[in-house]
Design a protein around this motif. Structure first.
Motif, PDB file in Angstrom:
ATOM      1  N   ALA A 280       0.825  -1.204   0.000  1.00  0.00           N
ATOM      2  CA  ALA A 280       0.000   0.000   0.000  1.00  0.00           C
ATOM      3  C   ALA A 280       0.862   1.258   0.000  1.00  0.00           C
ATOM      4  O   ALA A 280       0.571   2.225  -0.723  1.00  0.00           O
ATOM      5  CB  ALA A 280      -0.924  -0.012   1.222  1.00  0.00           C
ATOM      6  N   ALA A 281       1.925   1.256   0.808  1.00  0.00           N
ATOM      7  CA  ALA A 281       2.819   2.418   0.840  1.00  0.00           C
ATOM      8  C   ALA A 281       3.449   2.655  -0.524  1.00  0.00           C
ATOM      9  O   ALA A 281       3.578   3.797  -0.988  1.00  0.00           O
ATOM     10  CB  ALA A 281       3.907   2.208   1.896  1.00  0.00           C
ATOM     11  N   THR A 282       3.835   1.572  -1.177  1.00  0.00           N
ATOM     12  CA  THR A 282       4.482   1.677  -2.489  1.00  0.00           C
ATOM     13  C   THR A 282       3.512   2.211  -3.532  1.00  0.00           C
ATOM     14  O   THR A 282       3.859   3.092  -4.335  1.00  0.00           O
ATOM     15  CB  THR A 282       5.024   0.306  -2.916  1.00  0.00           C
ATOM     16  N   ALA A 283       2.303   1.685  -3.538  1.00  0.00           N
ATOM     17  CA  ALA A 283       1.286   2.178  -4.480  1.00  0.00           C
ATOM     18  C   ALA A 283       0.977   3.648  -4.200  1.00  0.00           C
ATOM     19  O   ALA A 283       0.766   4.440  -5.131  1.00  0.00           O
ATOM     20  CB  ALA A 283       0.027   1.328  -4.370  1.00  0.00           C
ATOM     21  N   PHE A 284       0.964   4.023  -2.944  1.00  0.00           N
ATOM     22  CA  PHE A 284       0.767   5.429  -2.566  1.00  0.00           C
ATOM     23  C   PHE A 284       1.882   6.291  -3.150  1.00  0.00           C
ATOM     24  O   PHE A 284       1.621   7.355  -3.737  1.00  0.00           O
ATOM     25  CB  PHE A 284       0.746   5.541  -1.038  1.00  0.00           C
ATOM     26  N   TYR A 285       3.134   5.841  -3.005  1.00  0.00           N
ATOM     27  CA  TYR A 285       4.277   6.624  -3.468  1.00  0.00           C
ATOM     28  C   TYR A 285       4.234   6.834  -4.978  1.00  0.00           C
ATOM     29  O   TYR A 285       4.543   7.917  -5.485  1.00  0.00           O
ATOM     30  CB  TYR A 285       5.580   5.933  -3.071  1.00  0.00           C
ATOM     31  N   LYS A 288      -0.512   4.982  -7.662  1.00  0.00           N
ATOM     32  CA  LYS A 288      -1.197   3.906  -8.366  1.00  0.00           C
ATOM     33  C   LYS A 288      -2.497   3.491  -7.689  1.00  0.00           C
ATOM     34  O   LYS A 288      -3.146   2.533  -8.110  1.00  0.00           O
ATOM     35  CB  LYS A 288      -0.267   2.684  -8.480  1.00  0.00           C
ATOM     36  N   LEU A 289      -2.887   4.203  -6.638  1.00  0.00           N
ATOM     37  CA  LEU A 289      -4.119   3.866  -5.929  1.00  0.00           C
ATOM     38  C   LEU A 289      -5.338   4.457  -6.631  1.00  0.00           C
ATOM     39  O   LEU A 289      -5.256   5.554  -7.195  1.00  0.00           O
ATOM     40  CB  LEU A 289      -4.046   4.389  -4.495  1.00  0.00           C
ATOM     41  N   PRO A 290      -6.461   3.763  -6.621  1.00  0.00           N
ATOM     42  CA  PRO A 290      -7.672   4.306  -7.254  1.00  0.00           C
ATOM     43  C   PRO A 290      -8.076   5.650  -6.656  1.00  0.00           C
ATOM     44  O   PRO A 290      -8.542   6.539  -7.359  1.00  0.00           O
ATOM     45  CB  PRO A 290      -8.732   3.235  -6.967  1.00  0.00           C
ATOM     46  N   PHE A 299      -3.245   6.268   6.419  1.00  0.00           N
ATOM     47  CA  PHE A 299      -3.633   5.244   5.446  1.00  0.00           C
ATOM     48  C   PHE A 299      -3.045   3.886   5.834  1.00  0.00           C
ATOM     49  O   PHE A 299      -3.745   2.861   5.806  1.00  0.00           O
ATOM     50  CB  PHE A 299      -3.169   5.675   4.054  1.00  0.00           C
ATOM     51  N   LEU A 300      -1.771   3.857   6.251  1.00  0.00           N
ATOM     52  CA  LEU A 300      -1.132   2.597   6.624  1.00  0.00           C
ATOM     53  C   LEU A 300      -1.773   1.990   7.860  1.00  0.00           C
ATOM     54  O   LEU A 300      -1.886   0.760   7.970  1.00  0.00           O
ATOM     55  CB  LEU A 300       0.366   2.803   6.845  1.00  0.00           C
ATOM     56  N   ARG A 301      -2.178   2.821   8.830  1.00  0.00           N
ATOM     57  CA  ARG A 301      -2.835   2.272  10.020  1.00  0.00           C
ATOM     58  C   ARG A 301      -4.131   1.554   9.620  1.00  0.00           C
ATOM     59  O   ARG A 301      -4.475   0.498  10.177  1.00  0.00           O
ATOM     60  CB  ARG A 301      -3.138   3.395  11.011  1.00  0.00           C
ATOM     61  N   GLU A 302      -4.850   2.109   8.642  1.00  0.00           N
ATOM     62  CA  GLU A 302      -6.075   1.475   8.151  1.00  0.00           C
ATOM     63  C   GLU A 302      -5.753   0.133   7.491  1.00  0.00           C
ATOM     64  O   GLU A 302      -6.432  -0.878   7.741  1.00  0.00           O
ATOM     65  CB  GLU A 302      -6.773   2.402   7.157  1.00  0.00           C
ATOM     66  N   VAL A 303      -4.709   0.116   6.653  1.00  0.00           N
ATOM     67  CA  VAL A 303      -4.342  -1.116   5.950  1.00  0.00           C
ATOM     68  C   VAL A 303      -3.863  -2.175   6.939  1.00  0.00           C
ATOM     69  O   VAL A 303      -4.167  -3.368   6.791  1.00  0.00           O
ATOM     70  CB  VAL A 303      -3.255  -0.823   4.898  1.00  0.00           C
ATOM     71  N   GLU A 304      -3.115  -1.771   7.947  1.00  0.00           N
ATOM     72  CA  GLU A 304      -2.641  -2.716   8.960  1.00  0.00           C
ATOM     73  C   GLU A 304      -3.814  -3.422   9.649  1.00  0.00           C
ATOM     74  O   GLU A 304      -3.786  -4.638   9.858  1.00  0.00           O
ATOM     75  CB  GLU A 304      -1.789  -1.986  10.000  1.00  0.00           C
ATOM     76  N   GLN A 305      -4.845  -2.659   9.986  1.00  0.00           N
ATOM     77  CA  GLN A 305      -6.002  -3.251  10.645  1.00  0.00           C
ATOM     78  C   GLN A 305      -6.716  -4.231   9.717  1.00  0.00           C
ATOM     79  O   GLN A 305      -7.157  -5.306  10.148  1.00  0.00           O
ATOM     80  CB  GLN A 305      -6.968  -2.143  11.099  1.00  0.00           C
ATOM     81  N   TYR A 306      -6.822  -3.876   8.435  1.00  0.00           N
ATOM     82  CA  TYR A 306      -7.459  -4.783   7.486  1.00  0.00           C
ATOM     83  C   TYR A 306      -6.626  -6.056   7.311  1.00  0.00           C
ATOM     84  O   TYR A 306      -7.171  -7.169   7.242  1.00  0.00           O
ATOM     85  CB  TYR A 306      -7.636  -4.091   6.139  1.00  0.00           C
ATOM     86  N   GLU A 335      -8.107  -1.517  -3.891  1.00  0.00           N
ATOM     87  CA  GLU A 335      -8.101  -0.174  -3.331  1.00  0.00           C
ATOM     88  C   GLU A 335      -6.820   0.113  -2.552  1.00  0.00           C
ATOM     89  O   GLU A 335      -6.380   1.264  -2.484  1.00  0.00           O
ATOM     90  CB  GLU A 335      -9.316  -0.006  -2.406  1.00  0.00           C
ATOM     91  N   TYR A 336      -6.213  -0.923  -1.967  1.00  0.00           N
ATOM     92  CA  TYR A 336      -5.019  -0.745  -1.149  1.00  0.00           C
ATOM     93  C   TYR A 336      -3.707  -0.909  -1.919  1.00  0.00           C
ATOM     94  O   TYR A 336      -2.660  -0.448  -1.469  1.00  0.00           O
ATOM     95  CB  TYR A 336      -5.034  -1.738   0.007  1.00  0.00           C
ATOM     96  N   THR A 337      -3.747  -1.598  -3.065  1.00  0.00           N
ATOM     97  CA  THR A 337      -2.499  -1.886  -3.787  1.00  0.00           C
ATOM     98  C   THR A 337      -2.466  -1.334  -5.199  1.00  0.00           C
ATOM     99  O   THR A 337      -1.383  -1.228  -5.785  1.00  0.00           O
ATOM    100  CB  THR A 337      -2.264  -3.403  -3.882  1.00  0.00           C
ATOM    101  N   GLY A 338      -3.613  -1.015  -5.765  1.00  0.00           N
ATOM    102  CA  GLY A 338      -3.666  -0.563  -7.146  1.00  0.00           C
ATOM    103  C   GLY A 338      -3.605  -1.689  -8.160  1.00  0.00           C
ATOM    104  O   GLY A 338      -3.757  -1.438  -9.360  1.00  0.00           O
ATOM    105  N   LEU A 339      -3.414  -2.916  -7.735  1.00  0.00           N
ATOM    106  CA  LEU A 339      -3.386  -4.031  -8.671  1.00  0.00           C
ATOM    107  C   LEU A 339      -4.800  -4.330  -9.161  1.00  0.00           C
ATOM    108  O   LEU A 339      -5.771  -4.186  -8.412  1.00  0.00           O
ATOM    109  CB  LEU A 339      -2.798  -5.275  -8.003  1.00  0.00           C
TER     110      LEU A 339
END
Length: 534
Positions: A280-285, A288-290, A299-306, A335-339
């Motif tokens: 997620a951090a990489t896609a953010f950088y 590439k995120l929708p 954003f990372l705290r949200e992804v960590e919980q998921y 939504e978290y990776t852009g893939l």
């Protein structure tokens, strides 16, 4: 990238540089066929002086580049077996007993410590581009404003077989030398042998330089964190050396958390969960995120919980996961990776590090970096499943290699006529490990040194541990390191001995100058708070 057995994946896991990972095996063969090298049997050193300005404050130092010779045990205690190269920097005009000393090493396994030396804490620093390929020579070598010499004396150590360190086969008989070399490799190139070699180096160094009463620290990066756990336990419980602190950078203690090769270990889904925040951090950088979040860390705290919640539950369900739920998870991962959702479904919701690096920017035939996912470069094969090289490693390795080879000979006056090896030959690296408290010959099937660090902390309850990591590290994802620390088998009261710091950088946090300053300031403060110097 061809598929490898799990053991081979682990053996190749933590190379700091793919471009220079190869070691000429002919060197060992030539050494065994030639006459014994007397220079290896005797310790050598070269002394020089210099000064460095650290955040505006001048530090005068003495530098010693040299070797210490390690011996066997029992009836072989007088037999030289390994010559280990080091560079030590001592602040001048300071009482040794009150001056901290920090032992610093990279990982590999079997890596030289050129990276931490020339990129992080040595008095000179090589200048590289922040997130793109550094132009070819000449490279810039500058005063390191963030050298750790303001807080501690420093000892940069090259692992056996790497740098100017060498295994020693010194028997006058050639056939016996061949057998000795085989024995040395078997005894040294492995988790436990490596740990004992470094332990002997540390105790010999303390004796040679009268530093037994100095505050003592270990600083390891990557596989060097694996080594630090083993080494700390050996020093504490075999050599009676209480450490003040263990500093871990880009940690991996349990290899079951690695995102490199989890497909060869089916049924263990933890790596996918722990790597998701770094994806997620990489896609953010790379945008590439929708929907691009406003800030990275919330954003990372949200992804960590998921990752630890719905995603972990979905993967645990395996083939029981129904179609609708599978589609919903794929959409959330998108939504978290852009893939693409279709790609995630085809991957069975499980994306390895190599797959992500190849696929994130595949629309432009671009491969994303592994050691530092801020980097990117042209894809070797756009049709491949996995990435086939690391753009970050290719971008900076030449600068480090050239700068150190010049610096060690020109400034430190050591190494003329010798080859500096970035890596030892680890084709025979033994990843098996005997954890503390295990009786008999039982060995772990997958390396996990969490019990070693826990044992060191329990037998020395004053030991402090400081974990550092980069958000853009796909080699040892930061959330995997965080997970390991929160699962150490230690009493709850010892958890307060552990502190954490995360940076907007990659595996080599110091390759990003702003993060290097933060790293220096954090570590210097940590040493100042734990050195027990009144």
């Amino acid at each position: 990238m061809r598929k490898l057995p799990l053991a081979a994946v682990l053996a190749a896991l933590l190379f700091t540089s793919t471009a220079f990972a190869g070691t000429d095996k002919k060197d060992d063969k030539a050494a065994s066929e030639s006459k014994p090298d007397a220079a290896l049997v005797q310790p050598q050193s070269s002394t020089s002086e210099g000064s460095v300005s650290v955040e505006g404050k001048r530090v005068d130092y003495k530098a010693v580049a040299g070797t210490l010779v390690l011996h066997g045990s029992g009836d072989k205690e007088d037999e030289p077996q390994v010559s280990m190269f080091y560079v030590a920097y001592f602040k001048k005009s300071v009482a040794a007993a009150k001056r901290p000393v920090t032992f610093i090493y990279n990982g590999g396994p079997g890596s030289a410590t050129v990276w931490l030396h020339m990129g992080a804490f040595g008095p000179k620093r090589v200048v590289t581009s922040d997130d793109s390929h550094t132009p070819a020579a000449p490279y810039g070598l500058v005063n390191n404003d963030y050298s750790l010499l303001d807080a501690s004396d420093l000892v940069f150590i090259d692992a056996p077989g790497a740098g100017f360190s060498r295994l020693i086969a010194a028997d006058a008989d050639k056939s016996k030398r061949d057998e000795q070399m085989k024995e040395r490799r078997k005894a040294t190139y492995g988790v436990d042998g490596d740990g004992h070699a470094f332990a002997q180096f540390v105790t010999r160094f303390l004796s040679k330089y009268d530093r037994w009463n100095s505050p003592k620290y270990l600083f390891g990066e990557s596989y060097g964190t694996t080594r630090s756990a083993v080494l700390a336990n050996i020093l504490e419980n075999e050599d009676s050396v209480d450490l003040n602190g263990v500093i871990l950078l880009s940690q991996i203690l349990s290899f079951d958390t690695s995102i490199d090769g989890p497909e060869f270990n089916p049924g263990i889904d933890l790596p996918y969960e722990l790597a998701l925040p770094t994806f997620a951090a990489t896609a953010f950088y790379h945008h590439k995120l929708p929907q691009q979040p406003a800030a990275l860390e919330p954003f990372l705290r949200e992804v960590e919980q998921y990752a630890l919640g719905d995603y972990a539950q979905a993967l645990m369900a395996g083939s029981r996961l129904d179609v609708a739920h599978r589609q919903a998870v794929a959409q959330k991962l998108h939504e978290y990776t852009g893939l693409p959702v279709a790609y995630l479904l085809k991957a069975n919701l499980r994306v390895t590090g190599g797959m992500f690096e190849h696929e994130l920017q595949a629309d432009g035939d671009v491969t994303t970096g592994r050691l530092d996912s801020r980097f990117a470069g042209p894809s070797i094969d756009p049709l491949s499943k996995d990435s086939e090289y690391d753009p970050q490693s290719s971008a900076i390795s030449s600068a480090y290699v050239a700068a150190f080879n010049d610096y060690v000979r020109r400034d430190l006056k050591f190494g003329q006529g010798r080859q500096y090896r970035l890596f030892a030959d680890i084709d025979h690296w033994d990843f098996s490990h005997k954890a503390p408290g295990v009786h008999g010959e039982a060995l772990q099937s997958s390396t996990n040194v969490m019990p070693d660090l826990a044992m060191a902390m329990k037998t020395n309850p004053n030991l402090k541990v400081y974990l550092h990591g980069g958000y853009y590290d796909l080699a040892t994802p930061y959330f995997a390191a965080d997970y390991e620390m929160h699962h150490l088998p230690i009493p709850a009261g010892l958890e307060r001995n552990i502190s954490y710091a995360w940076y907007p950088s990659g595996h080599m946090v110091y390759a990003h100058e702003t993060s290097l300053k933060q790293l220096h300031d954090n570590v210097a403060r940590f040493i100042g708070q734990t050195d027990n110097v009144k």
